[in-house]
Scaffold this active site. Structure first.
Site, PDB file in Angstrom:
ATOM      1  N   ILE A 189     -72.871  27.091 -27.834  1.00  0.00           N
ATOM      2  CA  ILE A 189     -74.165  27.617 -27.406  1.00  0.00           C
ATOM      3  C   ILE A 189     -74.781  28.227 -28.657  1.00  0.00           C
ATOM      4  O   ILE A 189     -74.690  29.424 -28.923  1.00  0.00           O
ATOM      5  CB  ILE A 189     -74.030  28.637 -26.261  1.00  0.00           C
ATOM      6  CG1 ILE A 189     -73.341  27.989 -25.052  1.00  0.00           C
ATOM      7  CG2 ILE A 189     -75.402  29.173 -25.860  1.00  0.00           C
ATOM      8  CD1 ILE A 189     -73.196  28.901 -23.848  1.00  0.00           C
ATOM      9  N   HIS A 190     -75.394  27.372 -29.457  1.00  0.00           N
ATOM     10  CA  HIS A 190     -75.797  27.719 -30.817  1.00  0.00           C
ATOM     11  C   HIS A 190     -76.690  28.961 -30.893  1.00  0.00           C
ATOM     12  O   HIS A 190     -76.386  29.933 -31.592  1.00  0.00           O
ATOM     13  CB  HIS A 190     -76.566  26.544 -31.444  1.00  0.00           C
ATOM     14  CG  HIS A 190     -75.873  25.233 -31.386  1.00  0.00           C
ATOM     15  ND1 HIS A 190     -74.838  24.894 -32.244  1.00  0.00           N
ATOM     16  CD2 HIS A 190     -76.072  24.161 -30.591  1.00  0.00           C
ATOM     17  CE1 HIS A 190     -74.439  23.670 -31.972  1.00  0.00           C
ATOM     18  NE2 HIS A 190     -75.162  23.199 -30.985  1.00  0.00           N
ATOM     19  N   ASP A 191     -77.831  28.922 -30.189  1.00  0.00           N
ATOM     20  CA  ASP A 191     -78.873  29.917 -30.407  1.00  0.00           C
ATOM     21  C   ASP A 191     -78.466  31.333 -30.025  1.00  0.00           C
ATOM     22  O   ASP A 191     -78.953  32.311 -30.615  1.00  0.00           O
ATOM     23  CB  ASP A 191     -80.133  29.525 -29.628  1.00  0.00           C
ATOM     24  CG  ASP A 191     -80.759  28.244 -30.131  1.00  0.00           C
ATOM     25  OD1 ASP A 191     -80.499  27.871 -31.294  1.00  0.00           O
ATOM     26  OD2 ASP A 191     -81.502  27.600 -29.371  1.00  0.00           O
TER      27      ASP A 191
ATOM     28  N   ASP B 279     -80.095  26.068 -24.997  1.00  0.00           N
ATOM     29  CA  ASP B 279     -79.507  27.123 -25.816  1.00  0.00           C
ATOM     30  C   ASP B 279     -80.444  28.318 -25.932  1.00  0.00           C
ATOM     31  O   ASP B 279     -80.000  29.472 -25.930  1.00  0.00           O
ATOM     32  CB  ASP B 279     -79.212  26.603 -27.234  1.00  0.00           C
ATOM     33  CG  ASP B 279     -77.925  25.828 -27.304  1.00  0.00           C
ATOM     34  OD1 ASP B 279     -77.616  25.151 -26.312  1.00  0.00           O
ATOM     35  OD2 ASP B 279     -77.232  25.909 -28.326  1.00  0.00           O
TER      36      ASP B 279
END
Length: 327
Positions: free
Chosen positions: A241-243, A15
């Site tokens: 896609i957290h970041d 990420d």
């Protein structure tokens, strides 16, 4: 229009690669450097991964700084995919980028002090355990004067956890560091799992990253190699896609909605790393965080896909520049 000065505090991680490449492809951002901490994988591996990401982007002007090899207090834990270690060369080719000699905490202190003097505070994107940032704030409290805001991928409220049932990984990995940051008085914008779970990238979205030259191809391979889908939890195909959401908020805040809250973290006991948010003022404490609660999924996916595609042009320009230097 002046660029937004940003430091990404990270623990690459797949990420993190998407977030870093998004920032590098965005002319609105001047990326001052990467502060790298142990988290998803041990420090030697997060450093190697960060150097590979910078190398494949062609952005040799962005330095990588080694930070803390472990959390402030708790026993060390690593991410779900800790076994990946350093990105395999067939997923992300090696380069010749090496970490800077200066320590990441020293880099944070130096950069924020300079920003305070110039009157142009820095934005910190914290997308890993916040150990380096907490050390800088603790050892040099005036570090806060040079920080405009902290935008962090951290916390879980209604979504519960993903590394444990009660905690999001970045906070779980170093809850004491998160506590220092939350108490710092610096304006904080938080991307919890509650919102990152709302935008899911399917295999078709991931395949579109290939338009981004060598960097996009590597990003596609990373996300293909480590499947993040979980229909049982998300109810539909795809994975988050957290970041990258932290950088997307800087670029397009209109894609997001949020609300102020007092946010705290449990630093001991069985539920260590659990975050709580008081949205209704029941605790009678001042809000210290803007918690992001909603995202325009299509807009976020389009932004990330379009910016990753720009790396194709960046790589071409970098190649022409090197050819010219050789001549």
């Amino acid at each position: 229009m002046s660029k937004l000065q940003v430091i990404i505090d990270c623990d690459p991680g797949v990420d993190d690669a998407a977030a870093i490449l998004l920032a590098l492809a965005s002319p609105e951002i001047e990326l001052l450097g990467l502060s790298v901490v142990a988290g998803n994988v041990p420090l030697d591996d997060t450093l190697a991964n960060a150097c590979k990401i910078i190398g494949i982007s062609g952005r040799r002007d962005v330095a990588v700084y080694a930070g803390a090899s472990g959390p402030l207090v708790r026993d060390q834990v690593y991410g779900k995919y800790a076994r990946i270690g350093t990105f395999a060369d067939d997923l992300m080719p090696p380069g010749d980028i090496a970490p800077a000699r200066e320590n990441a905490v020293q880099f944070l202190v130096r950069s924020t002090h300079a920003a305070a003097v110039s009157g142009d505070p820095i934005t910190i994107c914290a997308i890993g355990p916040m150990t380096d940032l907490a050390l800088a704030l603790t050892l040099h409290p005036d570090t806060a004067r040079g920080i405009n805001r902290i935008i962090c991928m951290a916390g879980a409220f209604r979504a519960l956890g993903h590394r444990t049932p009660w905690a999001e990984f970045n906070v779980y990995a170093d809850p004491h560091a998160a506590d220092v940051v939350l108490r710092s008085g610096i304006p904080i914008v938080m991307m919890p799992l509650d919102v990152t779970f709302q935008a899911l990238f399917t295999s078709e979205h991931i395949a579109a990253f290939r338009r981004g030259g060598r960097a996009g191809e590597a990003l596609c391979k990373l996300f293909t190699a480590f499947d993040r889908s979980d229909i049982g939890r998300f109810g539909r195909p795809g994975g988050p896609i957290h970041d990258a959401m932290t950088v997307a908020w800087l670029l397009r805040p209109e894609l997001f909605s949020g609300q102020p809250a007092h946010v705290g973290v449990e630093t001991r006991g069985e539920t260590m790393g659990h975050t709580y948010a008081d949205f209704t003022g029941k605790l009678g404490r001042k809000a210290n965080v803007t918690v992001i609660t909603g995202v325009d999924e299509a807009g976020f996916i389009e932004l990330l896909t379009e910016r990753i595609a720009r790396h194709a042009g960046s790589c071409a320009r970098d190649g022409h520049k090197r050819e010219a230097e050789i001549r």
